[in-house]
Scaffold this motif. Sequence first.
Motif, PDB file in Angstrom:
ATOM      1  N   SER A  78       0.840  -1.188   0.000  1.00  0.00           N
ATOM      2  CA  SER A  78       0.000   0.000   0.000  1.00  0.00           C
ATOM      3  C   SER A  78       0.874   1.235   0.000  1.00  0.00           C
ATOM      4  O   SER A  78       1.939   1.275   0.596  1.00  0.00           O
ATOM      5  N   ASP A  79       0.429   2.281  -0.659  1.00  0.00           N
ATOM      6  CA  ASP A  79       1.176   3.530  -0.677  1.00  0.00           C
ATOM      7  C   ASP A  79       0.683   4.493   0.400  1.00  0.00           C
ATOM      8  O   ASP A  79       1.120   5.614   0.480  1.00  0.00           O
ATOM      9  N   ILE A  80      -0.208   4.049   1.255  1.00  0.00           N
ATOM     10  CA  ILE A  80      -0.730   4.863   2.344  1.00  0.00           C
ATOM     11  C   ILE A  80      -0.002   4.464   3.623  1.00  0.00           C
ATOM     12  O   ILE A  80       0.089   3.287   3.951  1.00  0.00           O
ATOM     13  N   HIS A  81       0.531   5.460   4.315  1.00  0.00           N
ATOM     14  CA  HIS A  81       1.262   5.183   5.544  1.00  0.00           C
ATOM     15  C   HIS A  81       0.693   6.023   6.679  1.00  0.00           C
ATOM     16  O   HIS A  81       0.188   7.127   6.454  1.00  0.00           O
ATOM     17  N   PHE A  82       0.801   5.494   7.889  1.00  0.00           N
ATOM     18  CA  PHE A  82       0.255   6.140   9.068  1.00  0.00           C
ATOM     19  C   PHE A  82       1.350   6.279  10.119  1.00  0.00           C
ATOM     20  O   PHE A  82       2.287   5.486  10.152  1.00  0.00           O
ATOM     21  N   PRO A  83       1.217   7.282  11.012  1.00  0.00           N
ATOM     22  CA  PRO A  83       2.257   7.465  12.035  1.00  0.00           C
ATOM     23  C   PRO A  83       2.408   6.227  12.914  1.00  0.00           C
ATOM     24  O   PRO A  83       1.414   5.579  13.251  1.00  0.00           O
ATOM     25  N   ASN A  84       3.637   5.912  13.257  1.00  0.00           N
ATOM     26  CA  ASN A  84       3.967   4.823  14.182  1.00  0.00           C
ATOM     27  C   ASN A  84       3.527   3.445  13.682  1.00  0.00           C
ATOM     28  O   ASN A  84       3.448   2.493  14.461  1.00  0.00           O
ATOM     29  N   GLU A  85       3.284   3.314  12.387  1.00  0.00           N
ATOM     30  CA  GLU A  85       2.747   2.055  11.876  1.00  0.00           C
ATOM     31  C   GLU A  85       3.702   0.875  12.066  1.00  0.00           C
ATOM     32  O   GLU A  85       3.264  -0.221  12.407  1.00  0.00           O
TER      33      GLU A  85
ATOM     34  N   ASP B 165       1.604   6.924  20.927  1.00  0.00           N
ATOM     35  CA  ASP B 165       1.909   6.414  19.589  1.00  0.00           C
ATOM     36  C   ASP B 165       0.768   5.551  19.050  1.00  0.00           C
ATOM     37  O   ASP B 165       0.392   5.669  17.878  1.00  0.00           O
ATOM     38  N   VAL B 166       0.224   4.677  19.897  1.00  0.00           N
ATOM     39  CA  VAL B 166      -0.879   3.819  19.471  1.00  0.00           C
ATOM     40  C   VAL B 166      -2.096   4.674  19.127  1.00  0.00           C
ATOM     41  O   VAL B 166      -2.757   4.471  18.109  1.00  0.00           O
ATOM     42  N   SER B 167      -2.368   5.665  19.953  1.00  0.00           N
ATOM     43  CA  SER B 167      -3.508   6.554  19.722  1.00  0.00           C
ATOM     44  C   SER B 167      -3.331   7.355  18.430  1.00  0.00           C
ATOM     45  O   SER B 167      -4.276   7.504  17.652  1.00  0.00           O
ATOM     46  N   ALA B 168      -2.130   7.862  18.198  1.00  0.00           N
ATOM     47  CA  ALA B 168      -1.870   8.629  16.972  1.00  0.00           C
ATOM     48  C   ALA B 168      -2.081   7.760  15.738  1.00  0.00           C
ATOM     49  O   ALA B 168      -2.666   8.204  14.741  1.00  0.00           O
ATOM     50  N   TRP B 169      -1.592   6.516  15.804  1.00  0.00           N
ATOM     51  CA  TRP B 169      -1.798   5.593  14.682  1.00  0.00           C
ATOM     52  C   TRP B 169      -3.283   5.335  14.463  1.00  0.00           C
ATOM     53  O   TRP B 169      -3.788   5.442  13.349  1.00  0.00           O
ATOM     54  N   SER B 170      -3.982   4.992  15.529  1.00  0.00           N
ATOM     55  CA  SER B 170      -5.409   4.680  15.440  1.00  0.00           C
ATOM     56  C   SER B 170      -6.215   5.856  14.894  1.00  0.00           C
ATOM     57  O   SER B 170      -7.042   5.698  13.993  1.00  0.00           O
ATOM     58  N   HIS B 171      -5.961   7.039  15.434  1.00  0.00           N
ATOM     59  CA  HIS B 171      -6.687   8.216  14.957  1.00  0.00           C
ATOM     60  C   HIS B 171      -6.426   8.480  13.477  1.00  0.00           C
ATOM     61  O   HIS B 171      -7.342   8.814  12.727  1.00  0.00           O
TER      62      HIS B 171
END
Length: 104
Positions: free
Chosen positions: A1-8, A51-57
């Motif tokens: 995937s070309d979509i990335h999220f913080p702390n993934e 970090d988990v919250s930032a990723w989830s959001h």
Amino acid sequence: SDIHFPNELEVYSKLIKVRPCVLRAADGSPVSIWHAGSLNTGSLSSLSSTDVSAWSHAVFEYKDLWVSQKSEEQKRLVGYIQVYDMQGVSLRHLSSRELMDKMK
């Protein structure tokens, strides 16, 4: 995937095997794959709640914005697809107080 999220990378390697928006359905809808049985509650203490919250959001905000934009463009309600592999899920996964606290 070309979509990335913080702390993934930290979330994917330490908490759960999941690939948000890894595929596109025939209609263009994002498809996420969740391997619920891979949830590693033992590693929770090594993960920052922030970090988990930032990723989830970020994951769910992306999906929300995608649905809103596409619904507006197409003048109809659209959605996204979530696939859950429940193999290996146990009561231990469902009753983890530490997990519930991290995911708030």
